[in-house]
Scaffold this motif. Structure first.
Motif, PDB file in Angstrom:
ATOM      1  N   TYR A   1      31.496 -69.410 -33.109  1.00  8.51           N
ATOM      2  CA  TYR A   1      31.640 -70.115 -32.015  1.00  8.51           C
ATOM      3  C   TYR A   1      32.376 -70.984 -31.166  1.00  8.51           C
ATOM      4  O   TYR A   1      32.269 -71.717 -31.896  1.00  8.51           O
ATOM      5  CB  TYR A   1      29.908 -69.602 -30.948  1.00  8.51           C
ATOM      6  N   LEU A   2      33.309 -70.373 -30.143  1.00  2.61           N
ATOM      7  CA  LEU A   2      34.031 -71.536 -30.319  1.00  2.61           C
ATOM      8  C   LEU A   2      34.031 -71.907 -28.992  1.00  2.61           C
ATOM      9  O   LEU A   2      35.285 -72.761 -28.078  1.00  2.61           O
ATOM     10  CB  LEU A   2      35.408 -71.520 -30.789  1.00  2.61           C
ATOM     11  N   GLY A   3      33.308 -71.533 -27.828  1.00  2.00           N
ATOM     12  CA  GLY A   3      33.293 -71.697 -26.364  1.00  2.00           C
ATOM     13  C   GLY A   3      34.171 -70.700 -25.541  1.00  2.00           C
ATOM     14  O   GLY A   3      33.893 -70.376 -24.562  1.00  2.00           O
TER      15      GLY A   3
ATOM     16  N   ARG B   1      22.633 -65.783 -19.916  1.00  2.15           N
ATOM     17  CA  ARG B   1      22.512 -65.054 -21.449  1.00  2.15           C
ATOM     18  C   ARG B   1      24.150 -64.104 -21.713  1.00  2.15           C
ATOM     19  O   ARG B   1      24.306 -63.745 -20.911  1.00  2.15           O
ATOM     20  CB  ARG B   1      21.748 -63.518 -21.812  1.00  2.15           C
ATOM     21  N   MET B   2      24.485 -64.344 -22.757  1.00  2.00           N
ATOM     22  CA  MET B   2      25.072 -63.800 -23.231  1.00  2.00           C
ATOM     23  C   MET B   2      25.342 -62.552 -23.928  1.00  2.00           C
ATOM     24  O   MET B   2      24.292 -61.905 -24.132  1.00  2.00           O
ATOM     25  CB  MET B   2      26.395 -64.460 -24.366  1.00  2.00           C
ATOM     26  N   HIS B   3      26.268 -61.418 -23.201  1.00  2.00           N
ATOM     27  CA  HIS B   3      25.863 -59.620 -23.395  1.00  2.00           C
ATOM     28  C   HIS B   3      27.249 -59.360 -25.031  1.00  2.00           C
ATOM     29  O   HIS B   3      28.380 -59.248 -24.742  1.00  2.00           O
ATOM     30  CB  HIS B   3      26.264 -58.904 -22.335  1.00  2.00           C
ATOM     31  N   MET B   4      26.439 -59.631 -26.043  1.00  2.78           N
ATOM     32  CA  MET B   4      27.858 -59.867 -26.866  1.00  2.78           C
ATOM     33  C   MET B   4      28.101 -57.913 -27.079  1.00  2.78           C
ATOM     34  O   MET B   4      25.816 -56.663 -27.360  1.00  2.78           O
ATOM     35  CB  MET B   4      27.518 -59.930 -28.350  1.00  2.78           C
ATOM     36  N   SER B   5      28.713 -57.469 -28.345  1.00  5.23           N
ATOM     37  CA  SER B   5      28.692 -55.838 -28.479  1.00  5.23           C
ATOM     38  C   SER B   5      27.300 -55.831 -29.855  1.00  5.23           C
ATOM     39  O   SER B   5      26.842 -54.842 -30.092  1.00  5.23           O
ATOM     40  CB  SER B   5      29.602 -55.181 -28.257  1.00  5.23           C
ATOM     41  N   TRP B   6      27.291 -56.864 -30.143  1.00  6.95           N
ATOM     42  CA  TRP B   6      26.113 -56.573 -31.581  1.00  6.95           C
ATOM     43  C   TRP B   6      25.490 -56.620 -32.035  1.00  6.95           C
ATOM     44  O   TRP B   6      24.530 -56.452 -32.510  1.00  6.95           O
ATOM     45  CB  TRP B   6      27.552 -57.275 -32.702  1.00  6.95           C
ATOM     46  N   ARG B   7      25.218 -57.426 -30.462  1.00  3.41           N
ATOM     47  CA  ARG B   7      23.580 -57.352 -30.395  1.00  3.41           C
ATOM     48  C   ARG B   7      22.670 -56.048 -30.454  1.00  3.41           C
ATOM     49  O   ARG B   7      23.101 -54.618 -30.570  1.00  3.41           O
ATOM     50  CB  ARG B   7      22.857 -57.783 -28.820  1.00  3.41           C
TER      51      ARG B   7
ATOM     52  N   SER C   1      34.684 -60.972 -24.758  1.00  3.17           N
ATOM     53  CA  SER C   1      35.631 -60.564 -24.833  1.00  3.17           C
ATOM     54  C   SER C   1      36.462 -61.167 -25.389  1.00  3.17           C
ATOM     55  O   SER C   1      37.206 -59.765 -26.806  1.00  3.17           O
ATOM     56  CB  SER C   1      36.111 -60.315 -23.468  1.00  3.17           C
ATOM     57  N   ASN C   2      36.785 -62.476 -25.968  1.00  2.00           N
ATOM     58  CA  ASN C   2      37.500 -62.531 -27.429  1.00  2.00           C
ATOM     59  C   ASN C   2      37.197 -63.634 -28.727  1.00  2.00           C
ATOM     60  O   ASN C   2      37.127 -64.202 -28.570  1.00  2.00           O
ATOM     61  CB  ASN C   2      38.211 -63.793 -26.625  1.00  2.00           C
ATOM     62  N   TRP C   3      35.586 -62.762 -28.429  1.00  2.00           N
ATOM     63  CA  TRP C   3      35.201 -64.061 -29.644  1.00  2.00           C
ATOM     64  C   TRP C   3      34.786 -62.233 -30.553  1.00  2.00           C
ATOM     65  O   TRP C   3      34.530 -61.699 -30.967  1.00  2.00           O
ATOM     66  CB  TRP C   3      33.396 -64.059 -29.370  1.00  2.00           C
TER      67      TRP C   3
END
Length: 158
Positions: free
Chosen positions: A99-101, A74-80, A105-107
């Motif tokens: 999303y480009l893979g 599971r990806m932990h994005m700050s906007w969840r 932190s770079n997304w």
């Protein structure tokens, strides 16, 4: 890279498979307070099996083996945001668009936790794009009705 939109128990999320980086990510706007197995059911495992079968069918057994060994994370994005559950479709459309893979932190996807204005702007843009898309067989009637409506509003304002 492959992106799959998944609906599980009325909620939408994205599963990404990036073979170059040997990663399988679950991209979900809702922070999980439950284990992945309980939240996503068999969806990640089923998707792995189907993708591996696809690679076998097109005679790429090495890629099939690679897919079989991926561990969904599971990806932990700050906007969840757990408070905006009804907009999971808007989130997945934006996730699939941006999303480009890359690593989280770079997304830069433009979403901000708790910002409903961004979601409403995206909703309007996505609805517009769908309505005026060349593959929408009702495009011309939609545009015609919008122009007629605009003329009625302009006439009332005069």
């Amino acid at each position: 890279m492959f992106l799959f939109s998944v609906r599980e128990r009325g909620h939408y999320h994205v599963i990404s498979v990036v073979l170059k980086k040997m990663k399988m990510g679950i991209i979900d706007n809702c922070p999980a307070h439950t284990p992945n197995k309980a939240k996503y059911g068999r969806a990640p495992a089923d998707l792995q099996a189907f993708l591996a079968s696809f690679f076998v069918a097109i005679k790429l057994p090495d890629r099939a083996d690679c897919v079989r060994h991926l561990k969904p994370k599971r990806m932990h994005m700050s906007w969840r945001d757990a408070t905006i559950l009804e907009d999971s479709v808007i989130y997945i459309m934006r996730h699939m668009e941006s999303y480009l893979g890359q690593g989280v932190s770079n997304w830069e996807c433009g979403l901000v936790k708790g910002d409903r204005d961004i979601l409403n702007d995206l909703r309007k843009r996505f609805m517009h794009d769908i309505l005026v898309s060349n593959i929408n067989m009702h495009k011309h009637s939609v545009i015609q009705r919008a122009l007629e409506y605009d003329c009625k509003i302009s006439a009332r304002a005069s």
